[in-house]
Design an enzyme around this catalytic site. Sequence first.
Site, PDB file in Angstrom:
ATOM      1  N   LYS A   1      14.663  -6.676  -4.161  1.00 23.25           N
ATOM      2  CA  LYS A   1      15.909  -6.480  -4.885  1.00 23.25           C
ATOM      3  C   LYS A   1      16.723  -7.775  -4.792  1.00 23.25           C
ATOM      4  O   LYS A   1      16.494  -8.539  -3.840  1.00 23.25           O
ATOM      5  CB  LYS A   1      16.684  -5.301  -4.320  1.00 23.25           C
ATOM      6  CG  LYS A   1      17.354  -5.617  -2.971  1.00 23.25           C
ATOM      7  CD  LYS A   1      18.382  -4.591  -2.590  1.00 23.25           C
ATOM      8  CE  LYS A   1      19.281  -5.119  -1.524  1.00 23.25           C
ATOM      9  NZ  LYS A   1      20.262  -4.243  -0.992  1.00 23.25           N
TER      10      LYS A   1
ATOM     11  N   HIS B   1      13.234  -0.735   0.482  1.00 24.45           N
ATOM     12  CA  HIS B   1      12.732  -0.437   1.825  1.00 24.45           C
ATOM     13  C   HIS B   1      13.227   0.919   2.343  1.00 24.45           C
ATOM     14  O   HIS B   1      12.659   1.468   3.281  1.00 24.45           O
ATOM     15  CB  HIS B   1      13.039  -1.578   2.808  1.00 24.45           C
ATOM     16  CG  HIS B   1      14.481  -1.716   3.152  1.00 24.45           C
ATOM     17  ND1 HIS B   1      15.350  -2.451   2.407  1.00 24.45           N
ATOM     18  CD2 HIS B   1      15.197  -1.218   4.177  1.00 24.45           C
ATOM     19  CE1 HIS B   1      16.544  -2.394   2.952  1.00 24.45           C
ATOM     20  NE2 HIS B   1      16.477  -1.660   4.036  1.00 24.45           N
TER      21      HIS B   1
ATOM     22  N   GLU C   1      27.607   0.425   6.577  1.00 29.05           N
ATOM     23  CA  GLU C   1      27.286  -0.763   7.373  1.00 29.05           C
ATOM     24  C   GLU C   1      28.529  -1.187   8.153  1.00 29.05           C
ATOM     25  O   GLU C   1      29.651  -0.977   7.677  1.00 29.05           O
ATOM     26  CB  GLU C   1      26.887  -1.922   6.454  1.00 29.05           C
ATOM     27  CG  GLU C   1      25.675  -1.669   5.591  1.00 29.05           C
ATOM     28  CD  GLU C   1      25.346  -2.876   4.728  1.00 29.05           C
ATOM     29  OE1 GLU C   1      24.378  -3.571   5.032  1.00 29.05           O
ATOM     30  OE2 GLU C   1      26.080  -3.126   3.754  1.00 29.05           O
TER      31      GLU C   1
ATOM     32  N   HIS D   1      19.067   1.788  -3.477  1.00 31.48           N
ATOM     33  CA  HIS D   1      18.857   2.651  -2.303  1.00 31.48           C
ATOM     34  C   HIS D   1      19.416   4.073  -2.482  1.00 31.48           C
ATOM     35  O   HIS D   1      18.725   5.052  -2.252  1.00 31.48           O
ATOM     36  CB  HIS D   1      19.492   2.040  -1.058  1.00 31.48           C
ATOM     37  CG  HIS D   1      19.054   0.632  -0.775  1.00 31.48           C
ATOM     38  ND1 HIS D   1      17.750   0.221  -0.894  1.00 31.48           N
ATOM     39  CD2 HIS D   1      19.741  -0.466  -0.397  1.00 31.48           C
ATOM     40  CE1 HIS D   1      17.658  -1.054  -0.594  1.00 31.48           C
ATOM     41  NE2 HIS D   1      18.852  -1.503  -0.288  1.00 31.48           N
TER      42      HIS D   1
ATOM     43  N   LYS E   1      30.709  -1.789   3.396  1.00 30.45           N
ATOM     44  CA  LYS E   1      30.611  -2.741   4.501  1.00 30.45           C
ATOM     45  C   LYS E   1      31.827  -2.584   5.406  1.00 30.45           C
ATOM     46  O   LYS E   1      32.863  -2.094   4.972  1.00 30.45           O
ATOM     47  CB  LYS E   1      30.589  -4.170   3.942  1.00 30.45           C
ATOM     48  CG  LYS E   1      29.302  -4.503   3.217  1.00 30.45           C
ATOM     49  CD  LYS E   1      29.222  -5.976   2.913  1.00 30.45           C
ATOM     50  CE  LYS E   1      27.878  -6.327   2.344  1.00 30.45           C
ATOM     51  NZ  LYS E   1      26.757  -6.131   3.302  1.00 30.45           N
TER      52      LYS E   1
HETATM   53  P1  NAP Z   1      17.094 -16.953   2.037  1.00 29.69           P
HETATM   54  O1  NAP Z   1      17.288 -16.827   3.503  1.00 29.69           O
HETATM   55  O2  NAP Z   1      18.094 -17.731   1.245  1.00 29.69           O
HETATM   56  O3  NAP Z   1      15.649 -17.559   1.798  1.00 29.69           O
HETATM   57  C1  NAP Z   1      15.225 -18.046   0.560  1.00 29.69           C
HETATM   58  C2  NAP Z   1      13.837 -18.648   0.727  1.00 29.69           C
HETATM   59  O4  NAP Z   1      13.394 -19.154  -0.528  1.00 29.69           O
HETATM   60  C3  NAP Z   1      13.786 -19.814   1.697  1.00 29.69           C
HETATM   61  O5  NAP Z   1      12.555 -19.783   2.384  1.00 29.69           O
HETATM   62  C4  NAP Z   1      13.831 -21.031   0.776  1.00 29.69           C
HETATM   63  O6  NAP Z   1      13.299 -22.156   1.444  1.00 29.69           O
HETATM   64  C5  NAP Z   1      12.961 -20.517  -0.371  1.00 29.69           C
HETATM   65  N1  NAP Z   1      13.205 -21.195  -1.655  1.00 29.69           N
HETATM   66  C6  NAP Z   1      14.405 -21.416  -2.251  1.00 29.69           C
HETATM   67  N2  NAP Z   1      14.222 -22.089  -3.412  1.00 29.69           N
HETATM   68  C7  NAP Z   1      12.889 -22.278  -3.545  1.00 29.69           C
HETATM   69  C8  NAP Z   1      12.088 -22.903  -4.531  1.00 29.69           C
HETATM   70  N3  NAP Z   1      12.615 -23.487  -5.611  1.00 29.69           N
HETATM   71  N4  NAP Z   1      10.751 -22.933  -4.375  1.00 29.69           N
HETATM   72  C9  NAP Z   1      10.172 -22.350  -3.279  1.00 29.69           C
HETATM   73  N5  NAP Z   1      10.888 -21.726  -2.310  1.00 29.69           N
HETATM   74  C10 NAP Z   1      12.227 -21.710  -2.438  1.00 29.69           C
HETATM   75  O7  NAP Z   1      17.028 -15.524   1.326  1.00 29.69           O
HETATM   76  P2  NAP Z   1      16.594 -14.120   1.995  1.00 29.69           P
HETATM   77  O8  NAP Z   1      17.786 -13.522   2.654  1.00 29.69           O
HETATM   78  O9  NAP Z   1      15.361 -14.295   2.783  1.00 29.69           O
HETATM   79  O10 NAP Z   1      16.336 -13.238   0.704  1.00 29.69           O
HETATM   80  C11 NAP Z   1      15.249 -13.439  -0.171  1.00 29.69           C
HETATM   81  C12 NAP Z   1      15.342 -12.428  -1.313  1.00 29.69           C
HETATM   82  O11 NAP Z   1      15.268 -11.121  -0.770  1.00 29.69           O
HETATM   83  C13 NAP Z   1      16.674 -12.486  -2.057  1.00 29.69           C
HETATM   84  O12 NAP Z   1      16.470 -12.162  -3.416  1.00 29.69           O
HETATM   85  C14 NAP Z   1      17.501 -11.392  -1.407  1.00 29.69           C
HETATM   86  O13 NAP Z   1      18.497 -10.871  -2.275  1.00 29.69           O
HETATM   87  C15 NAP Z   1      16.423 -10.368  -1.111  1.00 29.69           C
HETATM   88  N6  NAP Z   1      16.746  -9.481   0.024  1.00 29.69           N
HETATM   89  C16 NAP Z   1      17.042 -10.004   1.244  1.00 29.69           C
HETATM   90  C17 NAP Z   1      17.317  -9.158   2.295  1.00 29.69           C
HETATM   91  C18 NAP Z   1      17.614  -9.679   3.684  1.00 29.69           C
HETATM   92  O14 NAP Z   1      17.764  -8.860   4.603  1.00 29.69           O
HETATM   93  N7  NAP Z   1      17.696 -10.978   3.885  1.00 29.69           N
HETATM   94  C19 NAP Z   1      17.294  -7.764   2.101  1.00 29.69           C
HETATM   95  C20 NAP Z   1      16.967  -7.263   0.850  1.00 29.69           C
HETATM   96  C21 NAP Z   1      16.699  -8.146  -0.185  1.00 29.69           C
HETATM   97  P3  NAP Z   1      13.595 -23.671   0.954  1.00 29.69           P
HETATM   98  O15 NAP Z   1      15.054 -23.784   0.709  1.00 29.69           O
HETATM   99  O16 NAP Z   1      13.052 -24.544   2.035  1.00 29.69           O
HETATM  100  O17 NAP Z   1      12.802 -23.805  -0.309  1.00 29.69           O
END
Ligand code: NAP
Length: 506
Positions: free
Chosen positions: A164, A194, A232, A256, A355
């Site tokens: 998402k 999830h 939350e 969710h 939140k």
């Molecule tokens: P994040 O911490 O910002 O991680 C983003 C990842 O993408 C990093 O590994 C980044 O590494 C990589 N990335 C960014 N631009 C890129 C590119 N052009 N090419 C290849 N890799 C690239 O984000 P996140 O929190 O893990 O979330 C990821 C996704 O899951 C989002 O859409 C978020 O809304 C969703 N989500 C997250 C959570 C959570 O708990 N975190 C929960 C539900 C959904 P580099 O910058 O080194 O490329």
Amino acid sequence: MVHLPKPTCHEAASVTAKTVPVDPFDLVIFGGTGDLALRKLLPGLLRRYADGQIPESARIIGVARDTQTDAEYREKVEEALTRAIGDDAALGARVPAFLAKLIYRSLDATKDEGWDEFGALLKEYQDHIRVFYLSTSPSLFVDFCTRLRDQGLHEGAARVVLEKPIGKDSASAAAINDAVGAVFAEHQIFRIDHYLGKETVQNLLALRFANILFEPLWNANRIDHVQITVAETVGLEKRAGYYDTSGALRDMVQNHLLQLLCMVAMEPPAAMQADAVRDEKLKVLRSLKPITREEINQVTVRGQYRAGASGGVAVPGYLDELGRNDSRTETYVAIKAEVDNWRWAGVPFYLRTGKRLAERVSEIVVSFRHVPHMIFDESAGPALPNKLVLRLQPDEGVKLWLMIKDPGPGGLRLQHVPLDMSFAEAFGVRQPEAYERLLMDVVRGNPTLFMRRDEVEAAWAWIDPILAAWDELREAPKSYTSGSWGPSAAVALVERSGRTWNEDSN
Ligand code: NAP
């Protein structure tokens, strides 16, 4: 507390009840250095590996733009795993072997370099199932899918997992689905929510459809109303950029809360098969009564947290965290929803999420009607309605509230008590995290607990008019103190009809 015979197959606290190994696979995590990968996906995979579910030949390939070696990536992942598993020594002992499965590749979704080598790496194991987990911003989904197709990696036993948010309205969701659908067939696309991987949610299906007890009562004749709460305690964390353009309705309700509502409200599917289950969920989404502009303030409440306290610690308000004072984004929403069909006519489904609320709790409360006639006299006290409370977090479990006689001699007095089944205690095994279960379902190719395209679109079709009505009204969200249960208008939303939010959680 319900006592159950303990299973004999568990040897350590970290072992779940039963595991069936999956076929060999390569799992690519695009965004392999991100928060989701390090906090949820990789710890989940470690646990599945430690339980013997992941075969030795499986490979896990982290991808991001950052340049680093396999060894540096493993070091970073090791730190994250150490944080995630705490003092679980048995699990800790499996970390080195798990880390040996990890490979890192530096790739940019938007640039050509490195993709041929990446293609060659995956083609080393032609017989492996290929899972591509898009754990990045959805704005990169098209680039990733196109490059996978260019490398010929989308065919055969290949699956793609979408996180998402899938869009911010119907149109943008359709654009994402079209773009991914141009490369992968629908049966290869796993849209993850999830919440559907949580034990309690699957237990809701078991309670409803593996017992004769509930189904005859599961309708407007016997159920007064349903409440779904996802509360939350955290604030913005590091998600300000994304969250302020999204808000609670898009971030939590569209996916969710509506998915949980579907699980409560759907008709019994003919079989526990992916499309049979998803067809029934889709019918619920399409039966949601549209919320009109005229009634928007009667049936929805938007809130935004101001400064207060969380866990006894002073915390700033949303606007201070954001560093701006002009945001109207809602951090809280409560909705009185209705499912317009024969089974649920007139039964309100109260949804709320926010939140910086008083507690971190996710639960579904099914409140039954009052008994039709009271045979006991006043000295017995009131007969409160039965309630089935399904707790998703923390402490997953189910409580069935019943009236019983107060034990002991003397007059007959009634007491409302829960038949309490805390899963962790009752079964004596660790409950798997949602991502563990769902990741293995993807490898197996079982999409039952994932959202089909038409479900996502039907959910947006209900959400879009709410967003449009809010936009048109341009009212500021109602302020609520951090650490409270949200704006007082949300209490009024439920109390107008003589009901209250479940008092166990507030
Ligand atoms: P994040 O911490 O910002 O991680 C983003 C990842 O993408 C990093 O590994 C980044 O590494 C990589 N990335 C960014 N631009 C890129 C590119 N052009 N090419 C290849 N890799 C690239 O984000 P996140 O929190 O893990 O979330 C990821 C996704 O899951 C989002 O859409 C978020 O809304 C969703 N989500 C997250 C959570 C959570 O708990 N975190 C929960 C539900 C959904 P580099 O910058 O080194 O490329």
